[in-house]
Design an enzyme around this catalytic site. Structure first.
Site, PDB file in Angstrom:
ATOM      1  N   GLU A 243      -8.473  53.499  -1.966  1.00 33.06           N
ATOM      2  CA  GLU A 243      -8.570  54.095  -0.731  1.00 33.06           C
ATOM      3  C   GLU A 243      -6.717  52.818  -0.145  1.00 33.06           C
ATOM      4  OE1 GLU A 243     -10.846  52.682   3.550  1.00 33.06           O
ATOM      5  OE2 GLU A 243     -12.322  52.207   1.467  1.00 33.06           O
ATOM      6  N   ASN A 378      -5.940  42.645   6.468  1.00 34.39           N
ATOM      7  CA  ASN A 378      -5.005  41.960   5.976  1.00 34.39           C
ATOM      8  C   ASN A 378      -4.956  40.742   5.642  1.00 34.39           C
ATOM      9  OD1 ASN A 378      -3.645  44.470   6.399  1.00 34.39           O
ATOM     10  ND2 ASN A 378      -2.101  44.167   7.118  1.00 34.39           N
TER      11      ASN A 378
END
Length: 392
Positions: A243, A378
């Protein structure tokens, strides 16, 4: 790295261009981008690629893959980006498909893989929950064994395109006795099962991409579990690497930069084209250089996968830098739109500039704020890189 293509590679590039000329046009692109026609048009586009045998470049040939070299994959992705053709939806082909052909049994492969390839079966991902997002191991959706079935209760959230999905691949808790990562199983859920409720979530761009999905005593056959019970975390990690690689968005950035260049060449900035402004040129150049570096990183990952490996820490690099670049590109497009970025659909100003210039620039900018969060934030990716890449 691929400055000079071989004769056979140049022939392949021309074949790809001919296929796109014959099978993808502005009318199909508009239907894919529409609310009402999205699913039907996207299936139509996937079937065109399926009929050509070009729908699953990353899959092994024995399961329907293309058998392409890394260079051919590179050429294909670049030609898609050049004409603004979207990739096929990732949930089946890039996420659950690889898990099924890697960890599933023969019956599951025969049952699910054909529909994933053809586009006849649409999937959504049941990972995040109201109390378990980036900390995915904290999920609490419960699956209790009842003979040959699991009884599932709980809630999934931020479920992209669940309103269209025929099936969901989900992580559910089958045991609470060990560490949070233990006791999780990977199951496939028929979205037409009694007890499933899909509730829309309207995101900041005003669109309906996301949903909350609740399960109230939903029966799922044990035969729909992938692999062993309580080992779902292992399969989920394998899926997440695929992904995150898919989230790099290199083709999207290339195409959007091309749009920005054309728009900036036409936009007046003090009597000169905006494209001639040195500060604007510097911003474009910075993004283009970083995009080139990211692209070569992705090519190295593709080469490793082609040689029998799997994307590891590098997928976190691709996700981290790719989503940051997507946001940089979206910010630049929004800046180019100027005051037109405040326009609403149907307003007169849009007629002269194209339907996606002002309103569309704002819509992309708004929803793009989420790309550094979904697929594992992130901040989490930086921790993975620090641990597995730098040994910290």
């Amino acid at each position: 790295m691929y400055a000079n293509f071989s004769e056979s590679e140049q022939q392949f590039r021309e074949e790809v261009r001919a296929f796109l000329r014959d099978n993808f046009d502005a009318e199909l692109a508009a239907r894919i981008d529409s609310h009402d026609g999205y699913k039907a048009a996207t299936i139509e586009w996937q079937k065109k690629r399926y009929d050509k045998g070009w729908v699953a470049p990353g899959w092994p040939v024995e399961y329907g893959g293309c058998g392409w070299s890394d260079t051919q994959k590179y050429i294909f992705d670049n030609e898609l980006a050049a004409v603004g053709a979207p990739d096929v939806p990732p949930f089946g082909l890039k996420m659950v498909g690889p898990v099924i052909y890697t960890f599933g049994n023969d019956e599951q492969k025969q049952r699910f893989l054909p529909g994933i390839l053809s586009g006849d079966t649409w999937w959504c991902q049941g990972y995040s929950e109201p109390g378990a997002g980036s900390d995915l191991a904290g999920l609490q959706t419960r699956a209790e064994r009842d003979g040959d079935d699991y009884i599932i209760n709980g809630t999934k959230i931020w479920t992209t395109y669940a309103q269209y999905a025929d099936w969901m691949f989900a992580l559910v808790r089958t045991d609470n006795s060990g560490k949070p990562q233990q006791g999780i199983s990977f199951v496939l859920i028929d979205m037409s099962s009694p007890g499933i409720t899909v509730s829309p979530i309207i995101s900041i761009d005003g669109e309906h991409h996301l949903n909350e999905v609740s399960f109230d005593n939903v029966r799922v056959p044990v035969a729909n579990r992938i692999g062993e019970e309580n080992q779902g975390w292992t399969y989920a990690k394998a899926l997440l690497t695929h992904e995150r690689t898919a989230l790099s968005g290199i083709g999207y950035c290339k195409h959007t930069l091309s749009r920005i260049r054309s728009l900036a060449a036409a936009e007046n900035n003090g009597g000169q084209p905006l494209l001639a402004d040195s500060d604007f040129q510097a911003r474009m150049a910075d993004i283009e250089m970083e995009l080139m570096a990211l692209e070569f990183t992705e090519l190295r990952v593709l080469a490793a996968v082609a040689n029998g490996g799997a994307p590891g820490m590098e997928s976190s690099l691709l996700k981290l830098k790719g989503t940051e670049l997507q946001q940089a590109v979206q910010s630049l497009l929004y800046d180019v739109s100027g005051l037109y970025g405040a326009a609403l659909p149907g307003e007169a100003d849009l007629a002269a500039l194209g339907h996606d210039y002002g309103y569309g620039a704002r819509r992309e900018y708004m929803f793009g704020r989420a790309c550094t969060i979904y697929g594992g934030s992130n901040e989490v990716q930086k921790n993975i890189i620090a641990k597995f890449g730098l040994g910290l």
